[in-house]
Design an enzyme around this catalytic site. Structure first.
Site, PDB file in Angstrom:
ATOM      1  N   ASP A  29       0.976  -2.523  -5.335  1.00 44.11           N
ATOM      2  CA  ASP A  29       2.182  -3.012  -4.622  1.00 44.11           C
ATOM      3  C   ASP A  29       3.321  -3.328  -5.598  1.00 44.11           C
ATOM      4  OD1 ASP A  29       4.208  -3.491  -2.601  1.00 44.11           O
ATOM      5  OD2 ASP A  29       2.803  -4.574  -1.153  1.00 44.11           O
ATOM      6  N   ASP A  30       4.313  -2.710  -5.441  1.00 39.92           N
ATOM      7  CA  ASP A  30       5.371  -3.462  -6.471  1.00 39.92           C
ATOM      8  C   ASP A  30       5.088  -3.610  -7.770  1.00 39.92           C
ATOM      9  OD1 ASP A  30       6.475  -3.579  -3.891  1.00 39.92           O
ATOM     10  OD2 ASP A  30       7.402  -5.708  -3.954  1.00 39.92           O
ATOM     11  N   CYS A  89       8.618  -0.519  -0.149  1.00 41.55           N
ATOM     12  CA  CYS A  89       6.947  -0.137   0.579  1.00 41.55           C
ATOM     13  C   CYS A  89       6.809   1.001   1.706  1.00 41.55           C
ATOM     14  CB  CYS A  89       6.516  -1.460   1.066  1.00 41.55           C
ATOM     15  SG  CYS A  89       6.546  -2.705  -0.256  1.00 41.55           S
ATOM     16  N   ARG A 137       4.726   4.666   1.375  1.00 40.34           N
ATOM     17  CA  ARG A 137       3.234   4.815   1.976  1.00 40.34           C
ATOM     18  C   ARG A 137       3.386   6.088   2.661  1.00 40.34           C
ATOM     19  NH1 ARG A 137       0.687  -0.209   1.160  1.00 40.34           N
ATOM     20  NH2 ARG A 137       2.267  -0.946  -0.696  1.00 40.34           N
ATOM     21  N   LYS A 180      -3.176  -3.374   2.683  1.00 40.56           N
ATOM     22  CA  LYS A 180      -1.995  -3.413   3.362  1.00 40.56           C
ATOM     23  C   LYS A 180      -1.380  -1.934   3.894  1.00 40.56           C
ATOM     24  CE  LYS A 180       2.920  -3.703   1.951  1.00 40.56           C
ATOM     25  NZ  LYS A 180       3.980  -4.306   0.825  1.00 40.56           N
ATOM     26  N   HIS A 196       1.002  -1.224   6.519  1.00 37.69           N
ATOM     27  CA  HIS A 196       2.822  -1.070   6.258  1.00 37.69           C
ATOM     28  C   HIS A 196       3.404   0.057   6.870  1.00 37.69           C
ATOM     29  CE1 HIS A 196       6.469  -3.346   4.477  1.00 37.69           C
ATOM     30  NE2 HIS A 196       6.500  -3.315   5.906  1.00 37.69           N
ATOM     31  N   SER A 237       3.369  -6.382   4.817  1.00 36.62           N
ATOM     32  CA  SER A 237       3.826  -7.300   3.627  1.00 36.62           C
ATOM     33  C   SER A 237       3.204  -8.578   4.206  1.00 36.62           C
ATOM     34  CB  SER A 237       5.071  -7.163   3.266  1.00 36.62           C
ATOM     35  OG  SER A 237       5.343  -6.136   2.820  1.00 36.62           O
ATOM     36  N   HIS A 253       2.454  -7.472  -4.780  1.00 38.81           N
ATOM     37  CA  HIS A 253       3.492  -7.979  -4.253  1.00 38.81           C
ATOM     38  C   HIS A 253       3.893  -9.597  -4.346  1.00 38.81           C
ATOM     39  CE1 HIS A 253       6.359  -8.196  -0.522  1.00 38.81           C
ATOM     40  NE2 HIS A 253       6.517  -6.882  -0.791  1.00 38.81           N
ATOM     41  N   ASP A 306       3.298   1.891  -5.176  1.00 42.58           N
ATOM     42  CA  ASP A 306       4.354   2.163  -4.172  1.00 42.58           C
ATOM     43  C   ASP A 306       5.748   2.285  -4.500  1.00 42.58           C
ATOM     44  OD1 ASP A 306       4.742  -0.399  -4.123  1.00 42.58           O
ATOM     45  OD2 ASP A 306       4.772  -0.540  -1.790  1.00 42.58           O
ATOM     46  N   ASN A 307       6.096   1.438  -5.379  1.00 42.26           N
ATOM     47  CA  ASN A 307       7.443   1.464  -5.879  1.00 42.26           C
ATOM     48  C   ASN A 307       7.313   0.164  -7.107  1.00 42.26           C
ATOM     49  OD1 ASN A 307       7.580  -0.480  -3.098  1.00 42.26           O
ATOM     50  ND2 ASN A 307       8.191  -1.641  -4.870  1.00 42.26           N
ATOM     51  N   LYS A 321      12.663  -2.276  -8.247  1.00 39.67           N
ATOM     52  CA  LYS A 321      12.482  -2.043  -6.994  1.00 39.67           C
ATOM     53  C   LYS A 321      13.727  -2.129  -6.211  1.00 39.67           C
ATOM     54  CE  LYS A 321      10.478  -4.292  -2.971  1.00 39.67           C
ATOM     55  NZ  LYS A 321       9.293  -5.071  -2.355  1.00 39.67           N
TER      56      LYS A 321
END
Ligand code: MG
Length: 503
Positions: free
Chosen positions: A33-34, A73, A77, A127, A129, A154, A233, A285-286, A306
């Protein structure tokens, strides 16, 4: 007639497993994540400690030109699990919240639902989301997963008071969402713990994953494990096994904890004897949340992070690992999270969902270091609309920006283009970059006296128009708003909310 039969046979063969695979393979899909393009040791970070991901990279195929579909996010996904741009499923604008009314529509087909049709055991851990909704309508167990353990959104979407770092008396840097219920840990549709104990969470995830793999292999059932991690994240946390053990501070510790779980998963695959029949795929994811400064990620040589449609927002590290089947190496072929569903379909020998897919099969890249079937990659902003449509498009090695904009998430970098003050700017003709010669998007190409580039722009506009003609925007799910009554609470009738939701 013979030609029609041949065409039908070819169509059928497309969905059959490659001949080299004797039995349906297992799939472990790991989603950070991130996490930025430059965050892992194997992607050049000098002080990150990621021995297990580095091991995947050295023994597997490392992709350098791999993209997610959104710089935030939830939409990213949705695309990963459906093989479709988020605009089709309606996961836009922005992200889902604890009390969101909407979620990933149940009529979308996820990878898990697709694999259920051919007898796979499926589980998600981490996670989610993609929505909670009334009575947990949108939880993973309603989207093809037999089992789920995790936080459904998150981990900063709740008050910070249960988010202290290790050691426990050290407060996290920054702020979380106040006025919401504390962050719950869900087991299937039920709240197992609220607030969740973050310092013990990774161990719980690792145990859950190991137990799932062990049970499936004992029953000789093929399996699909989806592990979308909270790491890295904001806000960073790490349990006693990783806290203070990296050279990189809180971000590095969180990354190390994530990497340790990757190592545990590999050890379980080895112990259960299925490592040679399992595709492990890792990506994120990003891009990095640069506004967190040294506690956020790093996009390496790429521009911004991001929230933006520059490379740093959506180009991600990606590794495919499958000992004995995927030859170690590096590929520069263009690929995306969109392509994971069609690739898994091919390898498992399942039919594709009967919907407009945006993903293409990347088996050739993985198994033979071959060419990509992907011609282009589309870049939607965090708030896609039919009015503005694509912000950017990559065709081959060239990327065209039709609009550029900075983002709060990418603030604090010295590059003014990344900051929130860089307001929406239209580019006609588009800004063109050669991503092979200039991956940092520093030097737009001049079209003056370059008929070759003018022809390229013409082709890019044609590809854009062809794509847009296929795009039907689904009803916005985030646009349905939020209702505090829908926030998960382990004692639903208690008062006063949200503070009474503790078990
Ligand atoms: Mg993210």
């Amino acid at each position: 007639m013979a030609a029609v039969l041949l065409a039908l046979l070819n169509l059928l063969l497309l969905h059959l497993r490659p001949a080299c695979l004797a039995s349906p393979p297992n799939f472990v899909l790991i989603f950070a994540d991130d996490l930025g393009f430059g965050d892992l040791g194997c992607y050049g970070h000098p002080s990150s400690l990621t021995p297990n991901l580095d091991r995947l990279a050295s023994g597997g195929l490392r992709l350098t030109d791999f993209y997610c579909t959104s710089p935030v996010c939830s939409p990213s996904r949705a695309s990963l699990l459906t093989g479709r741009y988020q605009t089709r499923s309606g996961i836009y604008p922005g992200v889902l919240y604890p009390g969101s009314v909407g979620g990933l529509p149940l009529n979308e087909t996820t990878i898990a639902e697709m694999l259920k049709t051919v007898g796979y055991a499926t589980a998600a851990v981490g996670k989610w989301h993609l929505g909670f909704g009334p009575n947990g309508t949108y939880l993973p167990t309603n989207q093809g997963f037999d089992k789920y353990l995790g936080v459904p959104y998150s981990h900063d979407m709740g008050p910070c008071r249960n988010l202290t770092c290790f050691p426990p008396d050290v407060k996290c840097f920054g702020y979380c969402d106040i006025g919401r219920v504390t962050v719950p840990l869900m087991q299937n549709e039920f709240i197992k713990q609220q607030p969740v104990d973050f310092l013990d969470l990774e161990r719980a995830y690792s145990d859950f994953a190991s137990d799932f793999i062990t049970k499936a292999t004992t029953k000789k059932q093929p399996f699909f494990l989806y592990y979308p991690s909270h790491h890295t994240h904001y806000p960073q946390y790490a349990g006693p096994g990783a806290a203070g053990r990296s050279l990189r501070g809180p971000f590095g510790d969180a990354l190390l904890e994530f990497d340790t779980t990757v190592g545990n998963l590999l050890a379980t695959l080895e112990r259960t004897g299925v490592i040679n029949n399992t595709l492990v795929f890792f990506t994120a994811d990003n891009g990095p949340e640069l506004m967190r400064m040294s506690r956020g990620g790093n996009s390496g040589p790429l521009k911004c992070g991001k929230g933006t449609t520059y490379e740093g927002g959506m180009r991600e590290p990606a590794i495919a690992y499958w000992p004995g089947t995927i030859r170690p190496g590096v590929t520069h072929e263009l690929a995306s999270t969109l392509d994971i569903l069609p690739t898994i379909a091919r390898l498992a020998g399942t039919q594709l969902p009967q919907v407009q897919l945006d993903g293409v099969d990347m088996t050739e890249i993985l198994l033979h270091h071959g060419k990509s079937k992907r011609e282009a990659m589309m870049f939607y902003p965090t708030d896609p609309s039919e009015k503005y449509s694509l912000f950017a498009l990559r065709l081959g090695k060239y990327k065209a920006h039709f609009y550029t904009r900075g983002a709060t998430h990418s603030g604090t970098t010295p590059d003014k283009d990344c900051q929130v003050f860089a307001v929406l700017k239209a580019h006609d003709p588009p800004l063109i970059f050669d991503l092979e010669a200039d991956p940092s998007e520093n030097y737009p190409l001049s079209l003056v006296d370059r008929p070759d580039l003018q022809a390229l722009v013409h082709k890019i506009l044609m590809v854009k128009a062809q794509f847009e003609a296929t795009m039907v925007f689904g009803e916005s799910q985030t646009g349905k708003g939020t209702d505090p009554k829908l926030e998960p609470c382990c004692t639903p009738q208690c008062s006063p909310k949200p503070s009474c939701c503790q078990c």
